[in-house]
Design an enzyme around this catalytic site. Structure first.
Site, PDB file in Angstrom:
ATOM      1  N   TRP A 101      -6.580  -4.499 -13.720  1.00  0.00           N
ATOM      2  CA  TRP A 101      -5.238  -3.952 -13.482  1.00  0.00           C
ATOM      3  C   TRP A 101      -4.459  -3.833 -14.785  1.00  0.00           C
ATOM      4  O   TRP A 101      -3.741  -2.860 -14.992  1.00  0.00           O
ATOM      5  CB  TRP A 101      -4.479  -4.797 -12.459  1.00  0.00           C
ATOM      6  CG  TRP A 101      -5.146  -4.845 -11.119  1.00  0.00           C
ATOM      7  CD1 TRP A 101      -5.626  -5.956 -10.480  1.00  0.00           C
ATOM      8  CD2 TRP A 101      -5.427  -3.735 -10.243  1.00  0.00           C
ATOM      9  NE1 TRP A 101      -6.181  -5.594  -9.274  1.00  0.00           N
ATOM     10  CE2 TRP A 101      -6.074  -4.258  -9.090  1.00  0.00           C
ATOM     11  CE3 TRP A 101      -5.189  -2.354 -10.314  1.00  0.00           C
ATOM     12  CZ2 TRP A 101      -6.487  -3.445  -8.027  1.00  0.00           C
ATOM     13  CZ3 TRP A 101      -5.607  -1.542  -9.259  1.00  0.00           C
ATOM     14  CH2 TRP A 101      -6.245  -2.087  -8.134  1.00  0.00           C
ATOM     15  N   ASP A 168       3.335  -7.378 -13.733  1.00  0.00           N
ATOM     16  CA  ASP A 168       2.717  -6.979 -12.474  1.00  0.00           C
ATOM     17  C   ASP A 168       2.425  -8.260 -11.709  1.00  0.00           C
ATOM     18  O   ASP A 168       1.536  -9.027 -12.073  1.00  0.00           O
ATOM     19  CB  ASP A 168       1.426  -6.202 -12.767  1.00  0.00           C
ATOM     20  CG  ASP A 168       0.650  -5.843 -11.505  1.00  0.00           C
ATOM     21  OD1 ASP A 168       1.101  -6.184 -10.398  1.00  0.00           O
ATOM     22  OD2 ASP A 168      -0.421  -5.212 -11.645  1.00  0.00           O
ATOM     23  N   LYS A 192      -0.351  -7.855  -0.851  1.00  0.00           N
ATOM     24  CA  LYS A 192      -1.058  -9.116  -1.048  1.00  0.00           C
ATOM     25  C   LYS A 192      -0.214 -10.296  -0.560  1.00  0.00           C
ATOM     26  O   LYS A 192      -0.648 -11.035   0.286  1.00  0.00           O
ATOM     27  CB  LYS A 192      -1.433  -9.328  -2.521  1.00  0.00           C
ATOM     28  CG  LYS A 192      -2.744  -8.664  -2.915  1.00  0.00           C
ATOM     29  CD  LYS A 192      -2.571  -7.332  -3.534  1.00  0.00           C
ATOM     30  CE  LYS A 192      -3.885  -6.686  -3.936  1.00  0.00           C
ATOM     31  NZ  LYS A 192      -3.671  -5.674  -4.962  1.00  0.00           N
TER      32      LYS A 192
HETATM   33  C1  LIG Z   1      -3.801  -4.710  -5.851  1.00  0.00           C
HETATM   34  C2  LIG Z   1      -3.224  -4.747  -7.196  1.00  0.00           C
HETATM   35  C3  LIG Z   1      -2.720  -3.584  -7.820  1.00  0.00           C
HETATM   36  C4  LIG Z   1      -2.793  -2.222  -7.183  1.00  0.00           C
HETATM   37  O1  LIG Z   1      -1.784  -2.086  -6.262  1.00  0.00           O
HETATM   38  P1  LIG Z   1      -1.559  -0.716  -5.478  1.00  0.00           P
HETATM   39  O2  LIG Z   1      -0.363  -1.070  -4.662  1.00  0.00           O
HETATM   40  O3  LIG Z   1      -2.802  -0.454  -4.686  1.00  0.00           O
HETATM   41  O4  LIG Z   1      -1.300   0.357  -6.461  1.00  0.00           O
HETATM   42  C5  LIG Z   1      -2.154  -3.715  -9.054  1.00  0.00           C
HETATM   43  N1  LIG Z   1      -2.082  -4.899  -9.687  1.00  0.00           N
HETATM   44  C6  LIG Z   1      -2.556  -6.034  -9.125  1.00  0.00           C
HETATM   45  C7  LIG Z   1      -2.437  -7.321  -9.861  1.00  0.00           C
HETATM   46  C8  LIG Z   1      -3.134  -5.984  -7.865  1.00  0.00           C
HETATM   47  O5  LIG Z   1      -3.610  -7.111  -7.314  1.00  0.00           O
END
Ligand SMILES: *Cc1c(COP(=O)(O)O)cnc(C)c1O
Length: 352
Positions: A101, A168, A192
């Site tokens: 990511w 993030d 998540k």
């Molecule tokens: C799942 C995830 C993403 C992607 O998220 P989307 O909402 O599918 O774009 C980005 N960063 C992390 C750390 C993730 O776990």
């Protein structure tokens, strides 16, 4: 049989939240209407949006210096939106590369300005969080992925920097307390640890905006969504509602501090068994930044891979297959995962 849901995302939600969410689909708060068929500008929905925002503020201690937004496009859109809104072409942002990511965020940011990767754990397939990172001064911001969902690592200390952190937090938002003063932007896809897929939480320090020279399309300008309270266009009504219910649940559990304690206890239970049991080994060494949310481990004997998944499945544990880039197993134990379910998995390991 209700399963023990260890999927990485979309992921487990608290049972009482699912019940209320289901009821609202047929009759939302006794209106005789479904939440799916009311206006995003109706009073009952505006109240949901307001409550979601105030719960975010209360649970994380977010001051008025920050805006709280509920957007679409996933965390993946924030990879480019953060750079597009904050970084001029002749400026440099720092990035710490701790997984797939992070790498995606780096790729997108390069479209908008200078990117300096100040540390990376790619040399060991991202199985640790770099320590003692020397961050140069004068960066526009420093981007980190606070929890690396795929690789099972998590920042335990925030890097020392004079720049605001852009983080993030898709897979560990609301799992622990945060020193908000260190952050410029926090973003998270909901699916998540906050709610269902379809909404992205963005917490952004307002004074950082309006400083880029480029023209921004309205939908891609954070200021548009701030001015219109996340309702410039139709927001994702249902994902926001279910996220709000989840945040209410977090508050009822005692807030983020209580979640943090529970999450640590769950992770300890599982890592202790992995470290003790000769049939398994952890993907991330103790002290290297083991994630409290995504616990990655491997079978000592590769032939045990399938049989262990079968044994876990027989006990009702689903979603424990590791990401293809790591292999082995991954147990995602987000806020909504009860310690009793972790114990079921640990018992399967003990008896294996
Ligand atoms: C799942 C995830 C993403 C992607 O998220 P989307 O909402 O599918 O774009 C980005 N960063 C992390 C750390 C993730 O776990």
């Amino acid at each position: 049989m209700k399963k023990h849901n260890f999927f990485a995302g979309p992921a487990i939600l608290p049972a009482p939240v699912l019940k209320q969410a289901a009821e609202a689909v047929t009759d939302f708060e006794g209106m005789g209407l479904s939440i799916l068929e009311i206006s995003h500008r109706s009073k009952p929905f505006v109240a949901v949006l307001d409550e979601a925002e105030s719960l975010v503020r209360e649970l994380l201690g977010v001051s008025d210096e920050f805006a709280v937004l509920f957007l679409t496009g996933g965390a993946s859109s924030e990879f480019y939106l953060t750079a597009m809104n904050l970084l001029n072409e002749d400026e440099t942002a720092g990035y710490i590369d701790t997984g797939a990511w992070s790498a995606k965020a780096i790729k997108e940011a390069k479209l908008f300005g200078g990117v300096e990767v100040v540390a990376s754990s790619k040399d060991q397939n991202y199985n640790y969080i770099p320590a003692n990172i020397e961050v140069p001064s004068g960066l526009k911001y420093l981007h980190i992925t606070s929890n690396n969902t795929i690789f099972g690592t998590q920042f335990k200390e925030w890097p020392e920097t004079d720049a605001p952190l852009v983080a993030d937090m898709s897979s560990d938002i609301f799992s622990r307390r945060l020193p908000l003063e260190k952050f410029g932007v926090i973003y998270a896809g909901a699916q998540k640890n906050m709610g269902p897929a379809g909404v992205t939480l963005v917490i952004v320090r307002k004074d950082l905006l309006g400083k880029v020279k480029r023209e921004l399309p309205s939908m891609l300008d954070y200021r548009t969504h701030i001015a219109k309270n996340s309702s410039f266009n139709t927001p994702p009504v249902y994902p926001i509602y279910v996220s709000m219910l989840t945040l209410r649940w977090v508050k009822e559990q005692g807030g983020v501090e209580a979640m943090e304690k529970k999450n640590e206890a769950k992770a300890k239970l599982l890592y202790d068994e992995i470290d003790r049991n000769p049939k398994f080994k952890a993907s991330v060494e103790a002290g290297a930044g083991r994630s409290v949310m995504n616990v990655c481990f491997l079978p000592t004997n590769p032939d045990d891979l399938e049989p262990f998944v079968e044994a876990a499945t027989a006990a009702g544990c689903v979603g424990i297959t590791g990401h293809r880039s790591v292999g082995g197993f991954r147990a995602s134990i987000y806020n909504a995962m009860p310690i009793e379910s972790v114990q079921v998995l640990v018992d399967v390991m003990k008896n294996f």
